[in-house]
Design an enzyme around this catalytic site. Structure first.
Site, PDB file in Angstrom:
ATOM      1  N   TYR A 164       0.832  -1.212   0.000  1.00  0.00           N
ATOM      2  CA  TYR A 164       0.000   0.000   0.000  1.00  0.00           C
ATOM      3  C   TYR A 164       0.872   1.270   0.000  1.00  0.00           C
ATOM      4  CZ  TYR A 164      -5.131   0.536   0.312  1.00  0.00           C
ATOM      5  OH  TYR A 164      -6.465   0.715   0.033  1.00  0.00           O
ATOM      6  N   GLU A 171       2.225   6.390  -7.080  1.00  0.00           N
ATOM      7  CA  GLU A 171       1.160   7.266  -7.600  1.00  0.00           C
ATOM      8  C   GLU A 171       1.509   8.743  -7.381  1.00  0.00           C
ATOM      9  OE1 GLU A 171      -2.644   6.003  -5.984  1.00  0.00           O
ATOM     10  OE2 GLU A 171      -2.139   3.908  -6.354  1.00  0.00           O
TER      11      GLU A 171
END
Ligand SMILES: CCCCCCCCCCCCC[C@@H](O)CC(=O)SCCNC(=O)CCNC(=O)[C@H](O)C(C)(C)COP(=O)(O)OP(=O)(O)OC[C@H]1O[C@@H](n2cnc3c(N)ncnc32)[C@H](O)[C@@H]1OP(=O)(O)O
Length: 242
Positions: A164, A171
């Protein structure tokens, strides 16, 4: 008197039958959906590995898998529907944020700005998403089929601890790399004066999106940590309503 009791019993039986049919349909659909999504992400994993082995570089990799990625990531929108109609016990908000942020990354960042498609950060989030989704969808599939190997359960509720944050780094670095191109091109922006009398600057919108990771990401992460405690350690967790 007896007849009204009989009527009630018949009605209850009919309702139970309807519920059973609905849940069988939902299980059949979810099994099909999860198998299709596992296959889709496996195809992506194989395509990425083949590309890298054949070309020896990550340059051009995004272009080569773009169509498949867009299809399977966009299709994940149905998961928000699954929660909304109650066939899976997951929060619409948590799923909505997760799915929409991914779709935004794919369509409005990576796909729209060619100049950033060869960034290492794109490969980082692609690899992380792919590993996560193969694990997640195969977990759901095996669970629905009542044959869940422990290592898949373990992977589903442990890999995210590192994946994660890594995905988020990939991103955010990609959005950051996009900023100069967005500013220069003025893409998706509306300057005044215009006939709608509305102004919108995509550059600042992206900065807001980046900042929104600060409150939103911890919520997703802690949600997964709670799920982990529940599934791996059997803790009973009282979830707040949406
Ligand atoms: C429009 C612009 C938006 C801009 C927003 C910008 C801010 C965004 C910040 C967000 C950052 C996101 C970053 C992210 O993209 C980075 C990555 O993903 S990196 C890769 C690592 N990622 C992960 O590990 C993802 C983890 N997340 C998830 O798994 C899910 O997406 C999530 C919804 C967060 C959690 O899943 P869920 O609540 O469903 O948990 P469970 O898997 O334990 O499931 C709960 C129960 O529901 C059943 N279920 C769920 N789905 C299915 C299904 N498809 N089929 C069958 N059953 C399903 C599951 O079995 C559980 O049932 P039970 O309770 O009976 O065990």
């Amino acid at each position: 008197m007896a007849s009204s009791e009989e009527d009630g019993a018949v009605e209850e039986k009919e309702n139970n039958n309807k519920k059973k049919t609905k849940s069988a349909l939902a299980t059949a659909w979810l099994t099909f959906y999860n198998i299709a999504m596992t296959a889709g992400w496996l195809v992506l994993a194989i395509a990425m590995m083949r590309f890298y082995v054949q070309k020896g570089t990550h340059k051009g990799l995004y272009r080569s898998i773009a169509r498949t990625l867009k299809f399977f990531q966009t299709f994940a929108l149905v998961e928000v529907g699954h929660c909304a109609i109650g066939i899976v016990r997951t929060s619409v908000i948590v799923t909505g944020v997760q799915v929409c942020s991914r779709i935004f990354m794919v369509w409005f960042i990576t796909n729209s700005i060619r100049q950033i498609q060869n960034e290492e950060s794109v490969i980082l989030f692609l690899v992380v998403w792919t590993m996560t989704e193969i694990t997640r969808y195969s977990y759901y599939t095996f669970k629905l089929l009542h044959h869940l190997p422990y290592f898949i359960k373990w992977a589903r509720y442990n890999l995210f601890i590192i994946m994660y944050p890594l995905g988020v780094v990939g991103e955010l670095l990609t959005i950051y790399a996009a900023l100069p191109f967005v500013r220069r091109s003025g893409m998706y922006s509306m300057r005044l004066p215009n006939k709608y009398n509305v102004s919108f600057d995509y550059y600042y919108c992206l900065i807001i999106v980046m900042l929104s990771y600060i409150p939103l990401f911890p919520q997703l992460y802690f949600h997964m940590l709670r799920q982990r405690r529940k599934v791996l350690h059997g803790e009973v967790i009282v979830e707040k309503d949406d």
